[in-house]
Design an enzyme around this catalytic site. Sequence first.
Site, PDB file in Angstrom:
ATOM      1  N   ASP A  11      11.160 -14.367  -1.494  1.00 36.23           N
ATOM      2  CA  ASP A  11       9.754 -14.448  -1.069  1.00 36.23           C
ATOM      3  C   ASP A  11       8.835 -14.181  -2.264  1.00 36.23           C
ATOM      4  O   ASP A  11       8.982 -13.161  -2.954  1.00 36.23           O
ATOM      5  CB  ASP A  11       9.474 -13.423   0.042  1.00 36.23           C
ATOM      6  N   ASP A 241       1.494  -5.285   7.161  1.00 33.38           N
ATOM      7  CA  ASP A 241       2.073  -6.588   6.816  1.00 33.38           C
ATOM      8  C   ASP A 241       3.118  -6.910   7.891  1.00 33.38           C
ATOM      9  O   ASP A 241       4.087  -6.171   8.035  1.00 33.38           O
ATOM     10  CB  ASP A 241       2.718  -6.478   5.427  1.00 33.38           C
ATOM     11  N   ASP A 247      11.969 -10.752  12.563  1.00 36.37           N
ATOM     12  CA  ASP A 247      13.376 -10.735  12.129  1.00 36.37           C
ATOM     13  C   ASP A 247      13.995  -9.362  12.368  1.00 36.37           C
ATOM     14  O   ASP A 247      15.159  -9.255  12.767  1.00 36.37           O
ATOM     15  CB  ASP A 247      13.466 -11.085  10.639  1.00 36.37           C
ATOM     16  N   ALA A 277       8.493  -2.088  11.101  1.00 39.12           N
ATOM     17  CA  ALA A 277       8.571  -3.044   9.992  1.00 39.12           C
ATOM     18  C   ALA A 277       7.184  -3.546   9.568  1.00 39.12           C
ATOM     19  O   ALA A 277       7.047  -4.155   8.512  1.00 39.12           O
ATOM     20  CB  ALA A 277       9.445  -4.228  10.373  1.00 39.12           C
ATOM     21  N   SER A 286      10.645  -3.603   4.198  1.00 39.79           N
ATOM     22  CA  SER A 286       9.989  -2.892   5.307  1.00 39.79           C
ATOM     23  C   SER A 286      10.921  -2.657   6.504  1.00 39.79           C
ATOM     24  O   SER A 286      10.526  -2.003   7.473  1.00 39.79           O
ATOM     25  CB  SER A 286       8.774  -3.700   5.775  1.00 39.79           C
TER      26      SER A 286
END
Length: 303
Positions: A11, A241, A247, A277, A286
């Site tokens: 990412d 965030d 996920d 997360a 996270s």
Amino acid sequence: MINVIGSINLDLIGRVERLPKPGETIPGQAFSTTPGGKGANQALAARRAGAPVRMVGAVGADAFAGEALMLLKESGVDLAGVKETTTPTGTAMILVDNEGENVIAVIPGANAEVSPFDVETTALAPGDIVLLQHEVPLVTVEAALRSARRAGAVSLLNTAPFHADAAHLLELADYVIANESEFDLYASELRLQGPDRETRMRSFARQTGRILVVTLGKDGVVATTPDEFFHVPTLRIVPVDTVGAGDTFCGYLAAGLAEGLALEGALSQAAAAGALACLKPGAQPSIPLRKEVDEAARKPPAA
Ligand code: RIB
């Protein structure tokens, strides 16, 4: 054993005050790279929840591959099923604004090379869990769903990102996990009838005999079996965030089911993990550890 057959990305993340409009250039605040990809994120979440996990996927023979696999390796995910291809490692370009909102563009790269042959060479045992998403070719996802059924394994399909031509795959999975906008789009593709989401969810579960889970962000999660409907709340948090929160939910749900929790308990643990997360930047960094999720679940809900 939880078998994740899915994507592995690096990412590339830019922090911005606000998301730019099309054609607009804005100054950014910070840049970072972290391991990501829906498959890899879910594998790490299941591992951090305490489950044994095997990852099947692909990376390029390039500098991004090592970083993309770093946290999976450190956490003890079995990476023997991750192959190296001549296509570059998958990447995701992510912008996150000050409210925690994001936009993401994914370049599949090596993830597009994960094939039904990779599924065939993955030995599945009765009682195993197979966890899938839509970031590897749909033909591979379908092969994995059919292979799970033949082996007596339990399949969980996270329907992200939305693909209209994946609608027929939903009824092949034992558990379908969608967010609310994905479910609404699939409901329309599948022509599910009913005046509201709950009715359309119940209709899918009754028609297919499957379990359907729909995540609702701050409002928690709803799920239906052919006979029962649940609404499970989540922790109240202020998100920093949200990348990777879905996920984290999927990985924790798979781990909860693998350890024998009843559906409602597994949903509640997964929803708490997904909320935690959202408190740190980056997808994989996270993902909370099991002890952090257990601790948060013991605290009384904020008034
Ligand atoms: O779900 C979040 C993930 O989506 C990111 O890690 C990114 O790689 C994209 O696949």
